[in-house]
Motif scaffolding. Structure first.
Motif, PDB file in Angstrom:
ATOM      1  N   ARG A  64       0.857  -1.201  -0.130  1.00 36.73           N
ATOM      2  CA  ARG A  64      -0.104  -0.100   0.132  1.00 36.73           C
ATOM      3  C   ARG A  64       0.902   1.133   0.142  1.00 36.73           C
ATOM      4  NH1 ARG A  64      -3.601   3.239  -1.206  1.00 36.73           N
ATOM      5  NH2 ARG A  64      -4.761   4.320   0.446  1.00 36.73           N
ATOM      6  N   ILE A  93      -6.525  -5.528   8.927  1.00 36.83           N
ATOM      7  CA  ILE A  93      -6.043  -5.566   7.439  1.00 36.83           C
ATOM      8  C   ILE A  93      -4.812  -5.260   7.135  1.00 36.83           C
ATOM      9  CG2 ILE A  93      -8.709  -5.046   6.903  1.00 36.83           C
ATOM     10  CD1 ILE A  93      -7.246  -2.391   5.988  1.00 36.83           C
ATOM     11  N   SER A  94      -3.931  -4.971   8.171  1.00 40.08           N
ATOM     12  CA  SER A  94      -2.578  -4.438   7.509  1.00 40.08           C
ATOM     13  C   SER A  94      -1.195  -4.801   8.429  1.00 40.08           C
ATOM     14  CB  SER A  94      -2.537  -3.079   7.273  1.00 40.08           C
ATOM     15  OG  SER A  94      -2.479  -2.169   8.464  1.00 40.08           O
ATOM     16  N   ARG A 116       3.923  -0.690   4.230  1.00 39.59           N
ATOM     17  CA  ARG A 116       2.581  -1.254   4.755  1.00 39.59           C
ATOM     18  C   ARG A 116       1.880  -2.089   3.697  1.00 39.59           C
ATOM     19  NH1 ARG A 116      -2.632   1.802   5.087  1.00 39.59           N
ATOM     20  NH2 ARG A 116      -3.943   0.365   6.809  1.00 39.59           N
ATOM     21  N   VAL A 118      -1.231  -4.501   2.741  1.00 35.47           N
ATOM     22  CA  VAL A 118      -2.657  -4.651   3.227  1.00 35.47           C
ATOM     23  C   VAL A 118      -3.358  -5.940   2.480  1.00 35.47           C
ATOM     24  CG1 VAL A 118      -4.828  -3.431   2.648  1.00 35.47           C
ATOM     25  CG2 VAL A 118      -3.006  -2.171   3.199  1.00 35.47           C
ATOM     26  N   CYS A 119      -4.185  -6.472   3.552  1.00 31.67           N
ATOM     27  CA  CYS A 119      -4.786  -7.764   3.066  1.00 31.67           C
ATOM     28  C   CYS A 119      -6.074  -7.480   2.035  1.00 31.67           C
ATOM     29  CB  CYS A 119      -5.252  -8.576   4.318  1.00 31.67           C
ATOM     30  SG  CYS A 119      -6.031 -10.325   3.850  1.00 31.67           S
ATOM     31  N   PRO A 127      -9.806  -4.619  -0.035  1.00 29.70           N
ATOM     32  CA  PRO A 127      -9.264  -4.816   1.218  1.00 29.70           C
ATOM     33  C   PRO A 127     -10.428  -5.889   2.000  1.00 29.70           C
ATOM     34  CG  PRO A 127      -9.140  -2.621   0.836  1.00 29.70           C
ATOM     35  CD  PRO A 127     -10.030  -3.144  -0.307  1.00 29.70           C
TER      36      PRO A 127
END
Length: 144
Positions: A64, A93-94, A116, A118-119, A127
């Motif tokens: 990200r 999420i991260s 960073r 992110v999923c 996300p």
């Protein structure tokens, strides 16, 4: 002896190939990003995750935001030690991963960086919360 910034480092050794060298005669900045991606995948596999698990779970981690401090050049044939740590996981999420690239011959740090991650759902790119496997696998490995 390498002076790593943090304990519990995951290390990958890379020898700089000729194709990584740019017109300035040193490693191109984009190659450092490739090295960072290489170690992120290597560490992910060691943590028991990897592409097969990502596909099974329909989840993946995507970059990200990346910050890079280029501190000194590297040259063809040099051996670099690339270190990484997971320094943050928001358990949603991260995660944040740090990197340090060191020239093996003199121990000089050539780069420090952080990304960073992110999923996201692989099928949509949107996300999504990390599944339990990611929460377990992507635990913080070092405190800043």
């Amino acid at each position: 002896m390498i002076n790593w910034d943090l304990p519990n480092v995951h290390v990958l050794s890379v020898t700089v190939p000729a194709e990584a060298i740019d017109v300035m005669g040193h490693v191109n900045n984009t190659e450092y990003l490739r090295f960072m991606e290489q170690i992120a995948w290597d560490h992910t596999r060691v943590l028991g995750l990897g592409w097969d698990i990502y596909q099974h779970l329909n989840r993946g981690m995507v970059a990200r935001h990346t910050e890079v401090d280029y501190l000194a050049p590297a040259f063809e044939g040099e051996t670099l030690q690339i270190g990484t740590w997971i320094v943050d996981n928001d358990n949603r999420i991260s995660i944040t991963r740090r990197y340090q690239i060191v020239r093996e011959s003199d121990g000089l740090t050539l780069l420090r960086g952080r990304t960073r991650w992110v999923c996201v759902a692989l099928d949509s790119g949107k996300p999504r919360r990390m599944p339990p496997e990611f929460l377990q696998g992507y635990k913080v490995t070092a405190q800043e």
